[in-house]
Design an enzyme around this catalytic site. Structure first.
Site, PDB file in Angstrom:
ATOM      1  N   GLY A  31       0.801  -1.226   0.000  1.00 19.29           N
ATOM      2  CA  GLY A  31       0.000   0.000   0.000  1.00 19.29           C
ATOM      3  C   GLY A  31       0.829   1.270   0.000  1.00 19.29           C
ATOM      4  O   GLY A  31       2.024   1.244  -0.286  1.00 19.29           O
ATOM      5  N   LEU A  33       0.347   3.643  -2.192  1.00 17.82           N
ATOM      6  CA  LEU A  33       0.715   3.452  -3.594  1.00 17.82           C
ATOM      7  C   LEU A  33       1.323   4.702  -4.221  1.00 17.82           C
ATOM      8  O   LEU A  33       0.871   5.819  -3.972  1.00 17.82           O
ATOM      9  CB  LEU A  33      -0.522   3.008  -4.387  1.00 17.82           C
ATOM     10  CG  LEU A  33      -1.175   1.719  -3.898  1.00 17.82           C
ATOM     11  CD1 LEU A  33      -2.396   1.382  -4.762  1.00 17.82           C
ATOM     12  CD2 LEU A  33      -0.204   0.547  -3.879  1.00 17.82           C
ATOM     13  N   HIS A  37       4.342   1.538  -7.996  1.00 16.04           N
ATOM     14  CA  HIS A  37       3.269   0.535  -7.958  1.00 16.04           C
ATOM     15  C   HIS A  37       2.373   0.671  -9.197  1.00 16.04           C
ATOM     16  O   HIS A  37       1.962  -0.326  -9.799  1.00 16.04           O
ATOM     17  CB  HIS A  37       2.379   0.736  -6.724  1.00 16.04           C
ATOM     18  CG  HIS A  37       3.078   0.604  -5.406  1.00 16.04           C
ATOM     19  ND1 HIS A  37       3.232   1.656  -4.532  1.00 16.04           N
ATOM     20  CD2 HIS A  37       3.652  -0.471  -4.799  1.00 16.04           C
ATOM     21  CE1 HIS A  37       3.864   1.242  -3.450  1.00 16.04           C
ATOM     22  NE2 HIS A  37       4.137  -0.041  -3.584  1.00 16.04           N
ATOM     23  N   GLY A 147       8.650  -5.433  -8.836  1.00 14.50           N
ATOM     24  CA  GLY A 147       9.481  -4.324  -9.277  1.00 14.50           C
ATOM     25  C   GLY A 147      10.975  -4.634  -9.225  1.00 14.50           C
ATOM     26  O   GLY A 147      11.460  -5.281  -8.284  1.00 14.50           O
ATOM     27  N   ASP A 150      13.174  -3.713  -6.091  1.00 16.35           N
ATOM     28  CA  ASP A 150      13.479  -4.730  -5.083  1.00 16.35           C
ATOM     29  C   ASP A 150      14.040  -5.957  -5.824  1.00 16.35           C
ATOM     30  O   ASP A 150      13.415  -7.019  -5.863  1.00 16.35           O
ATOM     31  CB  ASP A 150      12.218  -5.067  -4.303  1.00 16.35           C
ATOM     32  CG  ASP A 150      11.661  -3.848  -3.586  1.00 16.35           C
ATOM     33  OD1 ASP A 150      12.112  -3.557  -2.484  1.00 16.35           O
ATOM     34  OD2 ASP A 150      10.814  -3.139  -4.166  1.00 16.35           O
ATOM     35  N   SER A 185       9.550   5.094  -3.511  1.00 16.08           N
ATOM     36  CA  SER A 185       9.388   4.124  -2.434  1.00 16.08           C
ATOM     37  C   SER A 185       8.446   4.715  -1.395  1.00 16.08           C
ATOM     38  O   SER A 185       8.492   5.922  -1.128  1.00 16.08           O
ATOM     39  CB  SER A 185      10.750   3.841  -1.785  1.00 16.08           C
ATOM     40  OG  SER A 185      10.578   3.218  -0.533  1.00 16.08           O
TER      41      SER A 185
HETATM   42  P1  AMP Z   1       5.949  -2.507  -1.719  1.00 16.16           P
HETATM   43  O1  AMP Z   1       4.571  -1.944  -1.548  1.00 16.16           O
HETATM   44  O2  AMP Z   1       7.031  -1.525  -1.420  1.00 16.16           O
HETATM   45  O3  AMP Z   1       6.111  -3.843  -1.047  1.00 16.16           O
HETATM   46  O4  AMP Z   1       6.105  -2.794  -3.277  1.00 16.16           O
HETATM   47  C1  AMP Z   1       5.180  -3.575  -3.987  1.00 16.16           C
HETATM   48  C2  AMP Z   1       5.749  -3.883  -5.350  1.00 16.16           C
HETATM   49  O5  AMP Z   1       6.010  -2.659  -6.036  1.00 16.16           O
HETATM   50  C3  AMP Z   1       7.084  -4.637  -5.280  1.00 16.16           C
HETATM   51  O6  AMP Z   1       7.106  -5.611  -6.310  1.00 16.16           O
HETATM   52  C4  AMP Z   1       8.092  -3.552  -5.528  1.00 16.16           C
HETATM   53  O7  AMP Z   1       9.287  -4.012  -6.111  1.00 16.16           O
HETATM   54  C5  AMP Z   1       7.346  -2.654  -6.501  1.00 16.16           C
HETATM   55  N1  AMP Z   1       7.907  -1.305  -6.457  1.00 16.16           N
HETATM   56  C6  AMP Z   1       8.069  -0.517  -5.375  1.00 16.16           C
HETATM   57  N2  AMP Z   1       8.676   0.648  -5.725  1.00 16.16           N
HETATM   58  C7  AMP Z   1       8.890   0.575  -7.057  1.00 16.16           C
HETATM   59  C8  AMP Z   1       9.489   1.460  -8.015  1.00 16.16           C
HETATM   60  N3  AMP Z   1       9.987   2.639  -7.667  1.00 16.16           N
HETATM   61  N4  AMP Z   1       9.538   1.067  -9.298  1.00 16.16           N
HETATM   62  C9  AMP Z   1       9.049  -0.152  -9.673  1.00 16.16           C
HETATM   63  N5  AMP Z   1       8.470  -1.023  -8.823  1.00 16.16           N
HETATM   64  C10 AMP Z   1       8.391  -0.673  -7.533  1.00 16.16           C
END
Ligand code: AMP
Length: 291
Positions: A31, A33, A37, A147, A150, A185
């Protein structure tokens, strides 16, 4: 768009979609977002009949003393974003819905989880693989989107899928950045104004490392030292790691002969930020293993 909080209800919806022969694209998130995301969500939207986004801050991937309690949450805005992107369902279970009393089964990948973030966050990837496998079993996606930001997480998930024969295709989506290069992020929210101004130096140092490789530098130690110096002087942050590894196996490289993943984790104020780039030496593809 519907919002589903109960696991059983989610399973019923999935069954109905499957019966109609619909393809399901899945984007797991915690979340808060942002455009990173959204880029995953847009790709899922383009490629599937049904798009499911999970919003779940997974307690078991946080270590004691980490930011589980303070992790940014804004469900109202997340709902608006998902609505705008025309997704079909937000799955947002309670922690007890995923980990009911007596829960005692965990999934652990034991190779790619060890270096980089695994070193100082033992148990983190075990939490990630466990929740992602549960979510896969609930949503039963044809394709799941992760993404490149990560990078290690994406590799660990791919390995889990391969090792356990999970019937899902995993797609990795490029990192989305702010205009000044900072990787988007949810944790950027922790940065003060001053820290936010310094944070783009992380990506700058990675780009500089990439340029060194392009210009012919092959010595990983020398490149790491330059990255370290840049991050130290420009951010004053606390470096968790700067690693140059094989982008397939995550084994540390002494020399960059074909391709490499250069990955960093830096704590600036209260934010532990990670970022990475993949570099390729001119004219060479990426092969698995030490080079
Ligand atoms: P998170 O909510 O941070 O756990 O991220 C959820 C998904 O979004 C994961 O697969 C992350 O790698 C991807 N993600 C987060 N930040 C980015 C970004 N800046 N660019 C691409 N994908 C992202």
């Amino acid at each position: 768009m519907i919002v589903v909080k109960k696991t059983d209800e989610m399973k019923k919806k999935v069954l109905a979609w499957k019966k109609k022969g619909k393809t399901i694209g899945f984007v797991p998130t915690m979340g808060f977002l942002h455009k990173g995301h959204i880029s995953l969500i847009k790709k899922a939207r383009r490629e599937n009949d049904i798009v499911a986004v999970s919003i779940f801050v997974n307690p078991i991937q946080f270590l004691p003393g980490e930011d589980f309690a303070s992790y940014p949450r804004d469900f109202e805005n997340d709902e608006k974003v998902c609505e705008r992107e025309k997704i079909d369902v937000i799955f947002s279970p309670a922690a007890t819905g995923i980990y009911p009393e007596g829960f005692s089964t965990f999934v652990e990948e034991k190779e790619l989880s060890l270096p980089l973030c695994g070193r100082n966050r033992p148990g983190h990837f075990r939490g990630v693989t466990t929740v992602v496998l549960k979510l896969f079993n609930i949503i039963r996606p044809d394709t799941a989107y992760f993404g490149q930001k990560d990078a290690q997480q994406s590799l660990v998930i791919k390995k889990m899928v391969k090792d356990l024969d999970i019937p899902v295709k995993v797609k990795i989506v490029p990192t989305v950045r702010e205009r000044d290069g900072l990787a988007m992020s949810s944790r950027n929210k922790y940065l003060s104004g001053e820290e936010r101004e310094k944070a783009p130096a992380i990506y700058k140092s990675l780009k500089m490392a990439g340029e060194m490789v392009l210009k012919g530098e092959r010595n990983a130690f020398k490149i790491k030292k330059r990255v370290e110096k840049t991050i130290n002087s420009a951010t004053g942050g606390e470096i968790d790691y700067i690693e140059i590894v094989c982008p397939v196996s995550l084994e540390a490289l002494k020399r960059i002969e074909s391709g490499a993943l250069i990955a960093v984790a830096v704590k600036i104020g209260n934010a532990r930020l990670i970022d990475n780039i993949i570099v390729k030496t001119p004219g060479k593809g990426i092969r698995k293993g030490k080079s």
